[in-house]
Structures are given as structure tokens and as C-alpha cells.
Design a protein around this motif. Structure first.
Motif, PDB file in Angstrom:
ATOM      1  N   VAL A 235     168.085 105.146  76.064  1.00  0.00           N
ATOM      2  CA  VAL A 235     168.408 106.189  77.033  1.00  0.00           C
ATOM      3  C   VAL A 235     167.224 106.364  77.982  1.00  0.00           C
ATOM      4  O   VAL A 235     166.087 106.519  77.541  1.00  0.00           O
ATOM      5  N   LYS A 236     167.503 106.334  79.277  1.00  0.00           N
ATOM      6  CA  LYS A 236     166.477 106.560  80.289  1.00  0.00           C
ATOM      7  C   LYS A 236     166.918 107.721  81.167  1.00  0.00           C
ATOM      8  O   LYS A 236     168.028 107.734  81.690  1.00  0.00           O
ATOM      9  N   THR A 237     166.044 108.702  81.311  1.00  0.00           N
ATOM     10  CA  THR A 237     166.364 109.904  82.086  1.00  0.00           C
ATOM     11  C   THR A 237     165.399 110.022  83.258  1.00  0.00           C
ATOM     12  O   THR A 237     164.187 109.917  83.084  1.00  0.00           O
ATOM     13  N   ARG A 238     165.953 110.246  84.440  1.00  0.00           N
ATOM     14  CA  ARG A 238     165.142 110.428  85.641  1.00  0.00           C
ATOM     15  C   ARG A 238     165.662 111.636  86.411  1.00  0.00           C
ATOM     16  O   ARG A 238     166.859 111.829  86.551  1.00  0.00           O
ATOM     17  N   SER A 239     164.736 112.435  86.899  1.00  0.00           N
ATOM     18  CA  SER A 239     165.142 113.575  87.724  1.00  0.00           C
ATOM     19  C   SER A 239     164.937 113.288  89.206  1.00  0.00           C
ATOM     20  O   SER A 239     165.253 114.099  90.057  1.00  0.00           O
ATOM     21  N   SER A 240     164.407 112.109  89.505  1.00  0.00           N
ATOM     22  CA  SER A 240     164.175 111.695  90.883  1.00  0.00           C
ATOM     23  C   SER A 240     164.450 110.204  90.985  1.00  0.00           C
ATOM     24  O   SER A 240     164.244 109.465  90.022  1.00  0.00           O
ATOM     25  N   ASP A 241     164.893 109.764  92.156  1.00  0.00           N
ATOM     26  CA  ASP A 241     165.124 108.334  92.332  1.00  0.00           C
ATOM     27  C   ASP A 241     163.943 107.649  93.018  1.00  0.00           C
ATOM     28  O   ASP A 241     164.051 106.534  93.494  1.00  0.00           O
ATOM     29  N   ALA A 242     162.798 108.312  93.023  1.00  0.00           N
ATOM     30  CA  ALA A 242     161.605 107.771  93.674  1.00  0.00           C
ATOM     31  C   ALA A 242     161.189 106.426  93.079  1.00  0.00           C
ATOM     32  O   ALA A 242     160.607 105.589  93.768  1.00  0.00           O
ATOM     33  N   PHE A 243     161.472 106.218  91.805  1.00  0.00           N
ATOM     34  CA  PHE A 243     161.097 104.966  91.144  1.00  0.00           C
ATOM     35  C   PHE A 243     162.324 104.152  90.741  1.00  0.00           C
ATOM     36  O   PHE A 243     162.254 103.319  89.849  1.00  0.00           O
ATOM     37  N   GLY A 244     163.450 104.406  91.373  1.00  0.00           N
ATOM     38  CA  GLY A 244     164.667 103.673  91.073  1.00  0.00           C
ATOM     39  C   GLY A 244     165.477 104.354  89.978  1.00  0.00           C
ATOM     40  O   GLY A 244     165.135 105.434  89.498  1.00  0.00           O
ATOM     41  N   GLU A 245     166.555 103.702  89.627  1.00  0.00           N
ATOM     42  CA  GLU A 245     167.430 104.212  88.569  1.00  0.00           C
ATOM     43  C   GLU A 245     166.752 103.999  87.210  1.00  0.00           C
ATOM     44  O   GLU A 245     165.990 103.049  87.029  1.00  0.00           O
ATOM     45  N   GLY A 246     167.067 104.862  86.246  1.00  0.00           N
ATOM     46  CA  GLY A 246     166.448 104.783  84.930  1.00  0.00           C
ATOM     47  C   GLY A 246     166.628 103.447  84.246  1.00  0.00           C
ATOM     48  O   GLY A 246     165.697 102.909  83.645  1.00  0.00           O
ATOM     49  N   TYR A 247     167.836 102.873  84.353  1.00  0.00           N
ATOM     50  CA  TYR A 247     168.109 101.610  83.665  1.00  0.00           C
ATOM     51  C   TYR A 247     167.214 100.473  84.160  1.00  0.00           C
ATOM     52  O   TYR A 247     166.960  99.516  83.448  1.00  0.00           O
ATOM     53  N   GLN A 248     166.704 100.597  85.370  1.00  0.00           N
ATOM     54  CA  GLN A 248     165.842  99.555  85.928  1.00  0.00           C
ATOM     55  C   GLN A 248     164.499  99.474  85.215  1.00  0.00           C
ATOM     56  O   GLN A 248     163.791  98.485  85.341  1.00  0.00           O
ATOM     57  N   SER A 249     164.160 100.507  84.448  1.00  0.00           N
ATOM     58  CA  SER A 249     162.868 100.514  83.751  1.00  0.00           C
ATOM     59  C   SER A 249     162.946  99.896  82.356  1.00  0.00           C
ATOM     60  O   SER A 249     161.953  99.879  81.634  1.00  0.00           O
ATOM     61  N   VAL A 250     164.120  99.387  81.978  1.00  0.00           N
ATOM     62  CA  VAL A 250     164.249  98.719  80.684  1.00  0.00           C
ATOM     63  C   VAL A 250     163.878  97.248  80.894  1.00  0.00           C
ATOM     64  O   VAL A 250     164.727  96.397  81.138  1.00  0.00           O
ATOM     65  N   THR A 251     162.586  96.977  80.797  1.00  0.00           N
ATOM     66  CA  THR A 251     162.037  95.650  81.058  1.00  0.00           C
ATOM     67  C   THR A 251     162.379  94.674  79.934  1.00  0.00           C
ATOM     68  O   THR A 251     162.823  95.076  78.857  1.00  0.00           O
ATOM     69  N   HIS A 252     162.111  93.416  80.193  1.00  0.00           N
ATOM     70  CA  HIS A 252     162.328  92.392  79.171  1.00  0.00           C
ATOM     71  C   HIS A 252     161.483  92.693  77.931  1.00  0.00           C
ATOM     72  O   HIS A 252     161.958  92.558  76.801  1.00  0.00           O
ATOM     73  N   ALA A 253     160.244  93.128  78.130  1.00  0.00           N
ATOM     74  CA  ALA A 253     159.369  93.472  76.995  1.00  0.00           C
ATOM     75  C   ALA A 253     159.960  94.633  76.192  1.00  0.00           C
ATOM     76  O   ALA A 253     159.935  94.618  74.957  1.00  0.00           O
ATOM     77  N   LYS A 254     160.501  95.638  76.878  1.00  0.00           N
ATOM     78  CA  LYS A 254     161.127  96.775  76.200  1.00  0.00           C
ATOM     79  C   LYS A 254     162.365  96.309  75.435  1.00  0.00           C
ATOM     80  O   LYS A 254     162.613  96.736  74.308  1.00  0.00           O
ATOM     81  N   GLN A 255     163.140  95.427  76.030  1.00  0.00           N
ATOM     82  CA  GLN A 255     164.323  94.888  75.360  1.00  0.00           C
ATOM     83  C   GLN A 255     163.937  94.174  74.066  1.00  0.00           C
ATOM     84  O   GLN A 255     164.580  94.371  73.036  1.00  0.00           O
ATOM     85  N   GLU A 256     162.890  93.355  74.124  1.00  0.00           N
ATOM     86  CA  GLU A 256     162.445  92.637  72.933  1.00  0.00           C
ATOM     87  C   GLU A 256     162.009  93.601  71.837  1.00  0.00           C
ATOM     88  O   GLU A 256     162.291  93.380  70.656  1.00  0.00           O
ATOM     89  N   LYS A 257     161.346  94.678  72.220  1.00  0.00           N
ATOM     90  CA  LYS A 257     160.906  95.698  71.263  1.00  0.00           C
ATOM     91  C   LYS A 257     162.119  96.357  70.589  1.00  0.00           C
ATOM     92  O   LYS A 257     162.128  96.577  69.378  1.00  0.00           O
ATOM     93  N   ILE A 258     163.127  96.671  71.381  1.00  0.00           N
ATOM     94  CA  ILE A 258     164.344  97.290  70.852  1.00  0.00           C
ATOM     95  C   ILE A 258     165.058  96.319  69.904  1.00  0.00           C
ATOM     96  O   ILE A 258     165.522  96.721  68.825  1.00  0.00           O
ATOM     97  N   ILE A 259     165.123  95.058  70.280  1.00  0.00           N
ATOM     98  CA  ILE A 259     165.780  94.055  69.436  1.00  0.00           C
ATOM     99  C   ILE A 259     165.053  93.943  68.092  1.00  0.00           C
ATOM    100  O   ILE A 259     165.686  93.928  67.034  1.00  0.00           O
ATOM    101  N   ARG A 260     163.725  93.884  68.111  1.00  0.00           N
ATOM    102  CA  ARG A 260     162.957  93.792  66.863  1.00  0.00           C
ATOM    103  C   ARG A 260     163.167  95.036  66.000  1.00  0.00           C
ATOM    104  O   ARG A 260     163.297  94.949  64.776  1.00  0.00           O
ATOM    105  N   THR A 261     163.229  96.197  66.635  1.00  0.00           N
ATOM    106  CA  THR A 261     163.452  97.435  65.889  1.00  0.00           C
ATOM    107  C   THR A 261     164.859  97.454  65.296  1.00  0.00           C
ATOM    108  O   THR A 261     165.056  97.878  64.152  1.00  0.00           O
ATOM    109  N   ALA A 262     165.834  96.967  66.042  1.00  0.00           N
ATOM    110  CA  ALA A 262     167.208  96.875  65.539  1.00  0.00           C
ATOM    111  C   ALA A 262     167.276  95.941  64.328  1.00  0.00           C
ATOM    112  O   ALA A 262     168.014  96.209  63.371  1.00  0.00           O
ATOM    113  N   GLU A 263     166.496  94.875  64.354  1.00  0.00           N
ATOM    114  CA  GLU A 263     166.469  93.956  63.211  1.00  0.00           C
ATOM    115  C   GLU A 263     165.980  94.673  61.954  1.00  0.00           C
ATOM    116  O   GLU A 263     166.510  94.450  60.866  1.00  0.00           O
TER     117      GLU A 263
END
Length: 112
Positions: free
Chosen positions: A51-79
């Protein structure tokens, strides 16, 4: 303030998921590799939700901050979750982005 905004976003995401037929299995699952905001289930599929929450679009949409490195971390945690709970279920990874109260649910946003 950031923690409160994140918690509020996770609460909204959990309500959104429940309204859309998901059951919330666990929130804020932690392992040595990281944290998964929400683990939900729908139609026999286990869904790991970032879940990504943003109150401003100054840095883009929240989903855009789910980087490849963050995805890998989530996958390892899911394992870790799967090893501990050994569910014989299909799994996928979703992202819920809450931007100025607009909810975007990206189903199967990334994969292992």
C-alpha cells in the motif's frame, strides 16, 4: 505523521479490499527481510498487497514508488510467510495506491 498517513492508507486499503470480496488474512506481516502491508485472500488466491499513500502528486502516483528493489524485498518476505504457513494456494502481488483519496488497485503488479 508519515506513520499515521501510512496506517490510514492501509486502513482504507483493507476496507477497499473487503468491499471487493477479499478477506484480510494478516496486516503488517514482518520477517527479517521486510514487511508486507496486507495479506488478503480471494477465490483461493493469496494476495500480498503493498500500500502506498500520497497526499500530493508532487512526486507522482504512489504506485510509481514500488521499485524493483522494493518488489524483490516483498517477494522475499512473502516467501517467509509461505514457509511459515505452508498454504497450498496460488499467490500474486498487488499494489494499492491511495493518492489524494483516489484508490488505484493494480492486480498482479509484479511477480516472482
Amino acid at each position: 505523521m508519515r506513520i499515521l498517513k501510512g496506517k490510514s492508507g492501509e486502513d482504507k486499503a483493507a476496507v477497499f479490499l473487503k468491499k471487493n470480496g477479499y478477506s484480510v488474512v494478516k496486516r503488517n506481516y514482518r520477517a527479517k527481510t521486510g514487511e508486507i502491508d496486507i495479506i488478503a485472500e480471494k477465490n483461493g488466491t493469496l494476495v500480498f498487497v503493498e500500500v502506498k499513500t500520497r497526499s500530493s502528486d508532487a512526486f507522482g502516483e504512489g504506485y510509481q514508488s514500488v521499485t524493483h528493489a522494493k518488489q524483490e524485498k516483498i517477494i522475499r518476505t512473502a516467501e517467509f510467510y509461505l514457509m511459515e504457513n505452508n498454504p497450498e494456494k496460488l499467490c500474486r502481488f498487488d499494489v494499492i495506491s491511495i493518492d489524494n483519496d483516489k484508490i488505484t488497485h493494480i492486480i498482479n503488479a509484479f511477480g516472482a
